[in-house]
Enzyme design. Structure first.
Site, PDB file in Angstrom:
ATOM      1  N   SER A   1      76.263  -9.593 150.405  1.00 49.11           N
ATOM      2  CA  SER A   1      76.248 -10.852 149.639  1.00 49.11           C
ATOM      3  C   SER A   1      77.451 -11.686 150.062  1.00 49.11           C
ATOM      4  CB  SER A   1      76.341 -10.509 148.150  1.00 49.11           C
ATOM      5  OG  SER A   1      76.682 -11.642 147.383  1.00 49.11           O
TER       6      SER A   1
ATOM      7  N   TYR B   1      79.153  -6.775 140.175  1.00 52.94           N
ATOM      8  CA  TYR B   1      78.377  -7.149 141.357  1.00 52.94           C
ATOM      9  C   TYR B   1      79.300  -7.358 142.557  1.00 52.94           C
ATOM     10  CZ  TYR B   1      74.824  -9.660 144.096  1.00 52.94           C
ATOM     11  OH  TYR B   1      73.935 -10.050 145.071  1.00 52.94           O
TER      12      TYR B   1
HETATM   13  P1  NAD Z   1      65.068  -9.705 142.903  1.00 57.23           P
HETATM   14  O1  NAD Z   1      65.549  -9.529 141.505  1.00 57.23           O
HETATM   15  O2  NAD Z   1      64.010 -10.736 143.181  1.00 57.23           O
HETATM   16  O3  NAD Z   1      64.570  -8.327 143.517  1.00 57.23           O
HETATM   17  C1  NAD Z   1      65.231  -7.121 143.239  1.00 57.23           C
HETATM   18  C2  NAD Z   1      64.366  -5.955 143.664  1.00 57.23           C
HETATM   19  O4  NAD Z   1      65.064  -4.739 143.331  1.00 57.23           O
HETATM   20  C3  NAD Z   1      63.020  -5.909 142.930  1.00 57.23           C
HETATM   21  O5  NAD Z   1      62.044  -5.421 143.822  1.00 57.23           O
HETATM   22  C4  NAD Z   1      63.260  -4.879 141.831  1.00 57.23           C
HETATM   23  O6  NAD Z   1      62.089  -4.212 141.407  1.00 57.23           O
HETATM   24  C5  NAD Z   1      64.197  -3.910 142.565  1.00 57.23           C
HETATM   25  N1  NAD Z   1      64.951  -3.098 141.637  1.00 57.23           N
HETATM   26  C6  NAD Z   1      65.766  -3.517 140.634  1.00 57.23           C
HETATM   27  N2  NAD Z   1      66.248  -2.449 139.975  1.00 57.23           N
HETATM   28  C7  NAD Z   1      65.724  -1.336 140.574  1.00 57.23           C
HETATM   29  C8  NAD Z   1      65.850   0.045 140.353  1.00 57.23           C
HETATM   30  N3  NAD Z   1      66.616   0.546 139.359  1.00 57.23           N
HETATM   31  N4  NAD Z   1      65.175   0.891 141.149  1.00 57.23           N
HETATM   32  C9  NAD Z   1      64.372   0.413 142.142  1.00 57.23           C
HETATM   33  N5  NAD Z   1      64.235  -0.898 142.410  1.00 57.23           N
HETATM   34  C10 NAD Z   1      64.906  -1.755 141.629  1.00 57.23           C
HETATM   35  O7  NAD Z   1      66.375 -10.042 143.701  1.00 57.23           O
HETATM   36  P2  NAD Z   1      66.644 -10.562 145.183  1.00 57.23           P
HETATM   37  O8  NAD Z   1      67.361 -11.838 145.069  1.00 57.23           O
HETATM   38  O9  NAD Z   1      65.440 -10.474 146.034  1.00 57.23           O
HETATM   39  O10 NAD Z   1      67.736  -9.481 145.617  1.00 57.23           O
HETATM   40  C11 NAD Z   1      67.544  -8.531 146.640  1.00 57.23           C
HETATM   41  C12 NAD Z   1      68.902  -8.110 147.163  1.00 57.23           C
HETATM   42  O11 NAD Z   1      69.555  -9.253 147.710  1.00 57.23           O
HETATM   43  C13 NAD Z   1      69.843  -7.570 146.091  1.00 57.23           C
HETATM   44  O12 NAD Z   1      70.596  -6.507 146.617  1.00 57.23           O
HETATM   45  C14 NAD Z   1      70.737  -8.757 145.795  1.00 57.23           C
HETATM   46  O13 NAD Z   1      71.989  -8.368 145.299  1.00 57.23           O
HETATM   47  C15 NAD Z   1      70.843  -9.351 147.176  1.00 57.23           C
HETATM   48  N6  NAD Z   1      71.278 -10.753 147.215  1.00 57.23           N
HETATM   49  C16 NAD Z   1      70.536 -11.750 146.647  1.00 57.23           C
HETATM   50  C17 NAD Z   1      71.002 -13.057 146.717  1.00 57.23           C
HETATM   51  C18 NAD Z   1      70.250 -14.208 146.129  1.00 57.23           C
HETATM   52  O14 NAD Z   1      70.783 -15.338 146.134  1.00 57.23           O
HETATM   53  N7  NAD Z   1      69.050 -14.029 145.609  1.00 57.23           N
HETATM   54  C19 NAD Z   1      72.192 -13.344 147.373  1.00 57.23           C
HETATM   55  C20 NAD Z   1      72.919 -12.300 147.940  1.00 57.23           C
HETATM   56  C21 NAD Z   1      72.436 -11.005 147.859  1.00 57.23           C
END
Ligand code: NAD
Length: 250
Positions: free
Chosen positions: A142, A155
């Protein structure tokens, strides 16, 4: 497709039900990989889309924050798909509360899934890759692998840790044919950032700082994931690749 071709490879993607996980899954499948989609919530939509691309897709529904179940998840993945060539550690959660009120449970929950599970799963899956002498691990970091963030201390700690783990694993496994790298997404429009996007003032102040002048999408992380999963990245080790529309440069 040449050096980006993933035909015959199996990619296990955590958190593949939607968001960035689904974006990367579909890009890997388009590049030729079969998929093991692991998530807490149903991956039915992702699985259907992968199959529509003509690839094999297997779904494992599991709570990856429970370390006792992780060996079983890996065993089921190996039984279903036969091997795992690519591991994408994408599942993650975020809890937003000012530090003075940030509960220890929230802090622990975020560290458990976002950091500890990345270590456990990478070790479990990666040991098979090391035995075979080849494999790719892609951790999802991130901007908060580099910055402090606001209201998200757990986080931030977890994502700084993911960057550190990426380098630690890369150092030990580079000589064994296993490349461990990370993608650091910027501000992407997914469920994870929905609460921020409800705050128009905050959203506008973020967008103004992004040189690309827009938030990222799930598709934006697909290409970088294919690159790091492919033989094009055979000499890339321990790198944290920002996919952020230029945010970190500003
Ligand atoms: P999201 O909330 O859309 O997806 C999260 C996924 O993780 C979902 O499939 C959910 O079912 C799964 N998940 C959550 N808890 C779980 C558990 N206990 N066991 C198994 N699966 C679980 O979020 P996203 O934005 O797609 O995030 C994906 C990754 O990207 C994460 O690691 C997040 O920190 C990272 N990220 C996102 C952003 C952003 O701006 N969206 C930025 C930087 C990093």
């Amino acid at each position: 497709m040449g050096i980006f071709d993933l035909s015959g490879k199996v990619a296990m993607v955590t958190g593949a039900s939607g968001g960035l996980g689904q974006g990367m899954t579909l890009a890997l499948a388009e590049a030729g990989a079969d998929i093991v989609a692991v998530s807490f919530s149903s991956c039915a939509d992702t699985v259907a889309k992968v199959r529509a691309l003509g690839r094999q897709a297997y779904e494992i529904q599991a709570d990856l924050s429970q370390k006792e179940g992780l060996e079983n998840v890996v065993a089921r993945a190996l039984e279903a798909a036969g091997r795992i060539d690519i591991l994408v550690n994408n599942a993650g959660i975020i809890r937003r509360t000012p530090i003075s009120q940030h509960s220890w449970d929230d802090f622990d929950d975020v560290l458990d899934l976002n950091l500890k599970t990345v270590f456990y799963l990478t070790q479990l899956v990666g040991n098979h890759m090391v035995e075979r002498g080849s494999g790719k691990v892609i951790n999802i970091a991130s901007m908060l692998s580099f910055q402090g963030g606001i209201n998200v201390p757990g986080y931030t700690a977890s994502k700084h840790g993911v960057a550190g783990l990426t380098k630690a694993f890369a150092n030990e496994w580079a000589s064994k044919g296993v490349q461990v790298n990370a993608i650091a997404p910027g501000y992407m429009s997914t469920d994870n950032t929905a609460p921020i996007r409800e705050d128009k003032e905050r959203t506008d102040s973020i967008t103004t700082r992004i040189p690309a002048d827009r938030w990222g999408t799930a598709e934006d992380v697909g290409g970088p994931a294919v690159f790091l999963a492919s033989s094009a990245a055979d000499y890339v080790n321990g790198h944290v690749l920002c996919v952020d529309g230029g945010w970190m440069n500003r």
